[in-house]
Structures are given as C-alpha cells and as structure tokens.
Design a protein around this motif. Structure first.
Motif, mmCIF file in Angstrom:
data_model
loop_
_atom_site.group_PDB
_atom_site.id
_atom_site.type_symbol
_atom_site.label_atom_id
_atom_site.label_comp_id
_atom_site.label_asym_id
_atom_site.label_seq_id
_atom_site.Cartn_x
_atom_site.Cartn_y
_atom_site.Cartn_z
ATOM 1 N N ASP A 1 0.888 -1.136 -0.025
ATOM 2 C CA ASP A 1 0.073 0.134 0.077
ATOM 3 C C ASP A 1 1.022 1.426 0.040
ATOM 4 O O ASP A 1 0.543 2.102 -0.863
ATOM 5 N N TRP A 2 1.881 1.190 0.920
ATOM 6 C CA TRP A 2 2.840 2.415 0.828
ATOM 7 C C TRP A 2 3.500 2.648 -0.574
ATOM 8 O O TRP A 2 3.646 3.642 -0.783
ATOM 9 N N SER A 3 3.881 1.520 -1.028
ATOM 10 C CA SER A 3 4.696 1.623 -2.376
ATOM 11 C C SER A 3 3.837 2.174 -3.351
ATOM 12 O O SER A 3 4.254 3.095 -4.227
ATOM 13 N N ILE A 4 2.455 1.899 -3.411
ATOM 14 C CA ILE A 4 1.548 2.659 -4.463
ATOM 15 C C ILE A 4 1.497 4.113 -4.105
ATOM 16 O O ILE A 4 1.390 4.974 -4.931
ATOM 17 N N ALA A 5 1.093 4.229 -2.932
ATOM 18 C CA ALA A 5 0.786 5.623 -2.423
ATOM 19 C C ALA A 5 2.265 6.550 -2.628
ATOM 20 O O ALA A 5 1.820 7.731 -3.055
ATOM 21 N N ASN A 6 3.432 6.123 -2.718
ATOM 22 C CA ASN A 6 4.540 6.946 -2.710
ATOM 23 C C ASN A 6 5.253 6.652 -4.140
ATOM 24 O O ASN A 6 6.201 7.513 -4.451
ATOM 25 N N GLY A 7 4.495 6.077 -5.191
ATOM 26 C CA GLY A 7 4.777 6.289 -6.603
ATOM 27 C C GLY A 7 6.102 5.439 -6.859
ATOM 28 O O GLY A 7 6.987 5.992 -7.537
ATOM 29 N N MET A 8 6.033 4.471 -6.216
ATOM 30 C CA MET A 8 7.278 3.368 -6.594
ATOM 31 C C MET A 8 7.282 2.961 -7.949
ATOM 32 O O MET A 8 6.404 2.702 -8.346
ATOM 33 N N ASP A 9 8.395 2.857 -8.857
ATOM 34 C CA ASP A 9 8.397 2.417 -10.151
ATOM 35 C C ASP A 9 8.705 0.910 -9.978
ATOM 36 O O ASP A 9 7.848 0.121 -10.922
ATOM 37 N N ILE A 10 9.275 0.308 -9.130
ATOM 38 C CA ILE A 10 9.776 -1.034 -8.957
ATOM 39 C C ILE A 10 9.652 -1.600 -7.568
ATOM 40 O O ILE A 10 10.113 -0.705 -6.643
ATOM 41 N N VAL A 11 9.136 -2.492 -7.303
ATOM 42 C CA VAL A 11 9.008 -3.214 -5.894
ATOM 43 C C VAL A 11 9.747 -4.568 -6.162
ATOM 44 O O VAL A 11 9.446 -5.489 -6.839
ATOM 45 N N ASN A 12 10.967 -4.440 -5.251
ATOM 46 C CA ASN A 12 11.701 -6.104 -5.052
ATOM 47 C C ASN A 12 11.158 -6.637 -3.625
ATOM 48 O O ASN A 12 11.212 -6.336 -2.609
ATOM 49 N N MET A 13 10.607 -7.869 -4.079
ATOM 50 C CA MET A 13 10.306 -8.732 -2.836
ATOM 51 C C MET A 13 11.001 -10.126 -2.751
ATOM 52 O O MET A 13 10.474 -11.230 -3.441
ATOM 53 N N SER A 14 12.154 -10.351 -1.977
ATOM 54 C CA SER A 14 12.805 -11.407 -1.905
ATOM 55 C C SER A 14 12.206 -12.254 -0.883
ATOM 56 O O SER A 14 13.035 -12.688 0.232
ATOM 57 N N LEU A 15 10.986 -12.645 -0.829
ATOM 58 C CA LEU A 15 10.284 -13.512 -0.007
ATOM 59 C C LEU A 15 9.039 -13.906 -0.628
ATOM 60 O O LEU A 15 8.946 -14.139 -1.940
ATOM 61 N N GLY A 16 8.393 -14.908 -0.159
ATOM 62 C CA GLY A 16 7.647 -15.734 -0.794
ATOM 63 C C GLY A 16 6.909 -16.805 0.420
ATOM 64 O O GLY A 16 7.255 -16.827 1.282
ATOM 65 N N THR A 17 5.761 -17.607 -0.302
ATOM 66 C CA THR A 17 5.032 -18.361 0.546
ATOM 67 C C THR A 17 4.611 -19.653 -0.615
ATOM 68 O O THR A 17 4.441 -19.149 -1.555
ATOM 69 N N SER A 18 4.512 -20.856 0.058
ATOM 70 C CA SER A 18 4.000 -21.923 -0.677
ATOM 71 C C SER A 18 2.332 -21.590 -0.755
ATOM 72 O O SER A 18 1.699 -22.473 -1.436
ATOM 73 N N SER A 19 1.895 -20.932 0.117
ATOM 74 C CA SER A 19 0.121 -20.914 0.370
ATOM 75 C C SER A 19 -0.207 -19.624 -0.538
ATOM 76 O O SER A 19 0.167 -18.723 -0.254
ATOM 77 N N ASP A 20 -1.257 -19.900 -1.469
ATOM 78 C CA ASP A 20 -1.975 -18.933 -2.008
ATOM 79 C C ASP A 20 -2.750 -17.899 -1.003
ATOM 80 O O ASP A 20 -3.190 -18.234 0.013
ATOM 81 N N SER A 21 -2.829 -16.534 -1.425
ATOM 82 C CA SER A 21 -3.677 -15.787 -0.441
ATOM 83 C C SER A 21 -4.597 -14.856 -1.306
ATOM 84 O O SER A 21 -3.628 -14.230 -2.135
ATOM 85 N N GLN A 22 -5.829 -14.855 -1.257
ATOM 86 C CA GLN A 22 -6.382 -14.074 -2.134
ATOM 87 C C GLN A 22 -6.325 -12.527 -2.079
ATOM 88 O O GLN A 22 -5.892 -11.741 -2.968
ATOM 89 N N ILE A 23 -6.217 -11.981 -0.762
ATOM 90 C CA ILE A 23 -5.992 -10.507 -0.594
ATOM 91 C C ILE A 23 -4.451 -10.265 -0.841
ATOM 92 O O ILE A 23 -4.203 -8.992 -1.654
#
Length: 645
Positions: free
Chosen positions: A220-242
């Motif tokens: 939410d913060w990344s959207i609000a602050n106009g980020m061009d790129i978001v790096n996410m070196s994380l993950g999960t094996s479980s799907d989440s709708q939200i």
C-alpha cells in the motif's frame, strides 16, 4: 571501505517464506483473532469500522481493513453481502538455513570484493552508456536497510508494529539493497543500479518474521508513494486472495513487481507472490549459467539471474556472501531500473516485454520452466545503426507523405537516445506530419461536402481540430460549417414532416429539438409555425377527448382521453386538461366502487337465499365489474352457491 574497522564476509543462504498455516501474527486472546477484511463497497467498510472489532490498519489503495475481532464478529463479516471475504492474518518467517563464516581482514587485503555475478549480465556495458538507474524509485520490501557507507537510502517506511524505524536489524534487506544499488566508490562492491532511489520498506523483524498485514502495508505504501519497482525477496507456498488482489492492484497502478521464485528446488512449485501473473518471477543461476540446485521452477518463472555466492552489503558496515533466489531477484529489479532510465516513458507492461530482448536464452529454446525467457543480460544499443534506420525512414516519409510511412519513422525516431541529431529528425518529421494533417483535413472536408452525412462531418471535424490555428484551419471550418447547416436544415424539415404525419409526442419533441438548433431566419420561423400547428391540433384532440370523457364517464373514454393528453408537450394546456381528466377518473372509480358494493350485496343475498333468481341477479352484477382481484373473489363465492332444488 576505510581500514578503521574490519569487514565481515559472511556466507548466507537467505530466502523468506510464509508459514501459511502458522500461528496468529501477534499475541491475542483465545476468543479473538487477527483477520483482514476485504470489502466490496463503502457500506462494507463502514460495517467493519462501526463494529466492535479493534482496527489495526486501514489501507489507502486496498479495499481492506486489518482488525482483531471475536469469532462471532468474524462470522458476521463473512455473512455480510457488502464484504467480499475475510482472511486470517498469518505469520511468515525466514527459512533459517544460514551458514555464516566470519573472516578477519588483514591490512594487505584489497578494499574491493570479487563479483563474478556482474559479467554474465553484462551490466558494465549499460554503465558505459550512462545507465545507472537514475531517477528510478525502487522499494525493497524486506527487513529494512541498515546504514552503510556503500549505500544511499532515499527514505522508507516501517510496516512492523514494534518500531517506526526502517533500519535493518536482521541483515537480509541490506544484502538485497546492496545488490541493487551499492555505490561505485572504489571500494566494497558495485551495485547494478547505483543511482537508483532505494526505499527501505521494513515488513520483517529482527528474527526475519512478519505478517500478512505488514506486507500489505508495504505494498500500500509503495503504491501511495509512486514506486516504479518493488523488490520482494520473499514468498510463501500458500496462496492468499488478498495478497493476490494487492499485487494486481499495484500492477494496475503502474508498479513493476519483482519476486523470488523460491528455494525448494527444481520441480517444486513457484512461491507466491512470484506465481501471480502481475509479478515477475525470478529463478537463480550459478557461475556456470546453470540452474542453482535450490531454485524452484515452474511455468510462472519469467527470467533468471545470478543467485549463488553473491557478495553484498550487510549489517554494521560489513559485507556478506549469500545464495538464494532472494539474491537473484534484486539483479532483475536493478536491470529493470536501467531499462526504465533508458526508456522512462515505458510502462511496467512494456518493461517486461523489453526485458525479453535483454536476455540470453538458456535451457530449452524459448521460455521454459527453469530459466523463463532466459538469463537477464544487458544488450548495448546500436546507436549508429538505429540512427541510420531512423533517418532513412524520415526520408521516405518526406517523399511519400503517407501516414503509414510517417508512423513508421516516428516509431524509429522515438527509440533514439536524446540528442541534437534526434531533435533534427523529429523536426523534419513534424513538418511532414503537418502537411499530412492539412491534406487529410481537406480530403475529409471535401468528402463531407459530397456526401453530407453526419459521419463524414464528424470525421472532417476531427481532422480540422488537429490543425494549428491559421488560414487553412479557418477556411476549412467555414466550408464544414456550411455542410453542418445544410444537414441541420434537412433534419429539421424531415422531423417536422414526420411530426405532422404521426402527431406523436416523441416525434414532436424531436422536431422541436431540431428546429431549435437552426439559426434565426425565415426557414426556422416557417418550420416552427408548422410544428405549432401540430401542437395545436394535438391540444384540440385532447380537449375533445377530455370533454367526451366528462360527458360520459367511462373507463374507455377516460383511457382514450389520457392517451391524447400524454401526447401533449409539457405546459399549461397539458396541466389543465390532466386536472380535468383526473376528476373524471375519480368519478369513474367511484362508480366502479358503487358497482362493487352492489355486486357484494347481491352475492351475499344469493349465498343466503340460494335461489336461482338471486344467483342470476348476482351474476349480472358481477359481470358488470372490471377485471380485478375483487371481481375474481366475488365470482368464486358465486360459483360456490348451489340454488335450492
């Protein structure tokens, strides 16, 4: 790095994953739990905020509220039609598989570390072309970023509850940040995009743990602050709708999302959020351009990047060596930043397509489950060749002056790097386009004059609107205005004639609208007179019908009069006649009510006497009633009467 302190080189294998079925994110009573409520509309949001649930977080760009609530309240949320769904706020932690080796540095050791990972992606060629990620904003959603002499941090945000600081107290986020943007300052390491604006979004704590609520806050913060790129070196094996919805929302807002595919090994499914179509999934390669043994694979893998024994910045001014798709992901994010600087107008969708041209295909030809489209590798622009092709296209456009050739030249010129030569070609191309625009406008104006249809007029008007103010535009507009007047006159005549024939309210209204559009003059006056006669005729017909209904107050006469009144345009005549007709309708209704009472009395008498005579009289009275529920009831009662034998 200055020799006043020791550098620490650590070998780490870091990759974050959700415990999809883990305990609740924070300590809570057995009767309450943390959930994220996704609402459909404002009513749904207000339902959550007005409930007894304790609000933990409202999101600016996501239709969700994080709350702590008892089971009964959660159940009510799930049953509310204005709430889309409810998800538990689960924890996620680091996959704790860390092997640290601390090495002391002696005075003779070089200040520069070997970086094998830079050669395979040919990033030095991009640096030679002046590409450093300048003016590109990258959010690193991780454990924060620690202050380091080899890093510049543009800002950040803490999405964890225990601190408002986005300083790294774990190390993983600082390691990821260095791969992206470590300075080119002669010591330590060189980041791929050293002048990118890096923002630390802290969603993990000192133990490498966080929750879904915090990750959503980071997005939410990344959207609000106009980020061009978001790096996410994380993950999960479980799907989440939200989580899925949040990624899609960020992507719709223009954010380019890059995430690690996972460290479970070849053949294991790609982790989330990397598995979502709105996210670029990155797998890891080794020094031999082979798939790293730990790297997860699947159809969702889009690109691969170096991910084994990667040296980068770490806590306390140290450096560390780590392996994982966590390390591969920032390589891709940083390369996207270089492409974004080179073509700043490109959207996230266009950048993904552009990256496909900056790869080396590994494994099976084409996209595959291990490497995606291939290993990211910067490909130098062939400036001279590109300029020659653009210049040739401009020459052809000047000769043919066709729109197809102009568009082709525009496309080639737009891809050239900014320079005086590019400006000169663009100026020549603008002159050709100006000529083309005038010719198109003239051709379309001539077509409008020939066919005199609304479609040809609209097409000509659009072409004229594109012209700059001047003689050409002024003259063409005069010609087109004459056509418009002809069409308006013809439409008004046709519609008045139709109104005279049908005398319908809709036709009269349409004719009046067309006449109103005409300029003042004899033609408009004449058509208005004809239309007024139609209106007067309709008024006379309505007056006669209402008078007939007043004289003989029957349903048929009232309906006929109402139809005539309905055809009148709004005004005093219509209002007056409607009032008179309403009185007739009341009279008709009263007469009908009287008939109903008479019929009721006769049916009652037939039920009592049970004689053929009384039943016949009752039937006659019922037959005189209008079709209605009351008539049906009376008929049923009458049918049940059996005359005495």
């Amino acid at each position: 790095m200055k020799n006043t302190f020791c550098k620490l080189v650590v070998s780490v294998t870091l990759f974050f994953s959700f415990l999809g079925l883990g305990p609740l994110a924070h300590a809570e009573t057995s009767s309450e739990k943390e959930v994220i409520v996704v609402y459909k509309n404002t009513d749904g949001k207000e339902t959550v905020l007005d409930s007894d649930a304790e609000v933990e977080q409202q999101y600016q760009h996501l239709p969700a509220v994080a709350v702590t609530a008892d089971p009964e309240t959660v159940k009510e949320f799930k049953q509310d039609p204005d709430i889309l769904y409810v998800e538990n706020n689960v924890t996620f932690t680091a996959a704790d598989n860390t092997d640290l080796k601390v090495l002391s540095e002696n005075a003779d050791t070089s200040d520069n570390f070997e970086q094998w990972n830079l050669e395979p992606i040919q990033v030095k060629q991009a640096w030679k072309e002046g590409l450093t990620g300048k003016n590109v904003k990258i959010a690193v959603i991780d454990s924060g970023i620690s202050p380091h002499d080899d890093l510049s941090i543009s800002g950040g945000y803490s999405a964890v509850s225990y601190t408002s600081s986005y300083k790294d107290d774990n190390g993983h986020g600082t390691h990821v940040a260095g791969i992206i943007g470590a300075k080119h300052n002669g010591y330590g390491i060189d980041g791929i995009a050293p002048e990118a604006q890096i923002y630390a979004v802290k969603a993990l704590d000192q133990n490498g743990s966080g929750d879904l609520q915090g990750l959503l806050k980071g997005i939410d913060w990344s959207i609000a602050n106009g980020m061009d790129i978001v790096n996410m070196s994380l993950g999960t094996s479980s799907d989440s709708q939200i989580l899925h919805d949040a990624m899609d929302k960020a992507y719709e807002k223009g954010v380019l999302l890059v995430a690690a595919s996972g460290n479970e090994g070849n053949g294991k499914p790609v982790n989330y959020p990397a598995a979502y179509s709105s996210v670029v999934a990155v797998s890891a390669t080794d020094q031999h351009n082979q798939l790293a043994a730990f790297s997860t694979t699947g159809n969702q893998v889009e690109f691969s990047a170096p991910g084994t024994d990667i040296t980068s910045t770490y806590l306390h001014q140290y450096y560390a060596t780590g392996s994982g798709t966590s390390q591969a992901t920032p390589h891709a994010a940083a390369m996207f930043a270089l492409l974004k600087q080179r073509d700043p107008g490109n959207t996230n969708v266009q950048l993904r397509a552009l990256m496909q041209k900056n790869i080396v295909d590994l494994g099976i030809t084409g996209r595959d489950q291990q490497f995606g489209y291939g290993l990211i590798r910067y490909k130098a622009q062939q400036a001279d060749k590109a300029y020659a092709a653009a210049e040739q296209a401009v020459k052809k456009a000047e000769q043919t002056k066709t729109q197809a050739d102009i568009d082709k030249a525009k496309k080639l010129v737009s891809k050239l790097p900014n320079s005086s030569a590019k400006k000169a070609l663009q100026k020549r191309l603008d002159n050709v386009q100006a000529y083309r625009n005038v010719k198109d406008a003239k051709d379309k104006a001539a077509k409008a004059e020939k066919y005199k249809t609304q479609q040809t007029v609209d097409t000509a008007q659009a072409a004229i609107n594109k012209l700059p103010n001047g003689t050409d535009k002024k003259n063409l507009q005069k010609r087109l205005d004459q056509v418009k007047r002809y069409i308006a006159s013809k439409q008004a005549k046709d519609k008045v004639a139709k109104a005279e024939k049908s005398k319908k309210k809709t036709d009269v209204g349409s004719a009046q609208s067309a006449v109103n559009k005409l300029p003042a003059g004899s033609e408009k006056t004449s058509l208005q007179k004809r239309l007024n006669k139609v209106k007067s005729s309709n008024v006379k017909t309505a007056q006669q019908s209402v008078a007939a209904a007043e004289k003989k107050s029957t349903d048929a006469n009232a309906a006929k009069a109402q139809k005539a009144v309905n055809e009148l345009q709004s005004g005093k005549d219509k209002t007056s006649l409607q009032k008179r007709l309403d009185k007739v309708k009341k009279k008709v209704a009263a007469a009908e009510a009287k008939k109903v009472e008479t019929a009721k009395a006769k049916v009652k008498k037939a039920e009592k006497d049970k004689t053929k005579k009384s039943k016949t009289a009752a039937q006659s009275a019922v037959n005189q009633l209008k079709a209605s529920h009351e008539k049906t009831k009376l008929q049923k009662r009458l049918n049940a009467v059996k005359p005495k034998k």
